[in-house]
Design a protein around this motif. Structure first.
Motif, PDB file in Angstrom:
ATOM      1  N   UNK A  28       0.824  -1.209   0.000  1.00  0.00           N
ATOM      2  CA  UNK A  28       0.000   0.000   0.000  1.00  0.00           C
ATOM      3  C   UNK A  28       0.853   1.251   0.000  1.00  0.00           C
ATOM      4  N   UNK A  29       1.943   1.245   0.767  1.00  0.00           N
ATOM      5  CA  UNK A  29       2.846   2.393   0.822  1.00  0.00           C
ATOM      6  C   UNK A  29       3.512   2.638  -0.533  1.00  0.00           C
ATOM      7  N   UNK A  30       3.942   1.580  -1.199  1.00  0.00           N
ATOM      8  CA  UNK A  30       4.574   1.733  -2.520  1.00  0.00           C
ATOM      9  C   UNK A  30       3.586   2.321  -3.524  1.00  0.00           C
ATOM     10  N   UNK A  31       2.344   1.894  -3.445  1.00  0.00           N
ATOM     11  CA  UNK A  31       1.309   2.426  -4.344  1.00  0.00           C
ATOM     12  C   UNK A  31       1.104   3.915  -4.085  1.00  0.00           C
ATOM     13  N   UNK A  32       1.004   4.285  -2.814  1.00  0.00           N
ATOM     14  CA  UNK A  32       0.781   5.698  -2.463  1.00  0.00           C
ATOM     15  C   UNK A  32       1.942   6.587  -2.881  1.00  0.00           C
ATOM     16  N   UNK A  33       3.170   6.095  -2.750  1.00  0.00           N
ATOM     17  CA  UNK A  33       4.348   6.914  -3.035  1.00  0.00           C
ATOM     18  C   UNK A  33       4.782   6.870  -4.499  1.00  0.00           C
TER      19      UNK A  33
END
Length: 58
Positions: A28-33
């Protein structure tokens, strides 16, 4: 200038119990960033995505 590294998104957006997208295998963090990442950071994520895809096949 090099072209931006494309997103691995396949429009199947749902996180599993480990917080990994079942479609593109990013966290989820990789998608957001993703939109703020450099090409080098994106390549590093894609290498991790490849590892996650391999482990998902086992």
């Amino acid at each position: 200038m090099s072209e931006r590294v494309s997103s691995p998104c396949v429009s199947i957006c749902a996180l599993d119990e480990q917080g990994i997208c079942i479609g593109c295998h990013r966290t989820g963090d990789e998608i957001l960033r993703w939109t703020r990442m450099s090409n080098e950071e994106r390549r590093q994520v894609l290498a991790q995505v490849a590892d996650r895809e391999q482990k998902a096949l086992i």
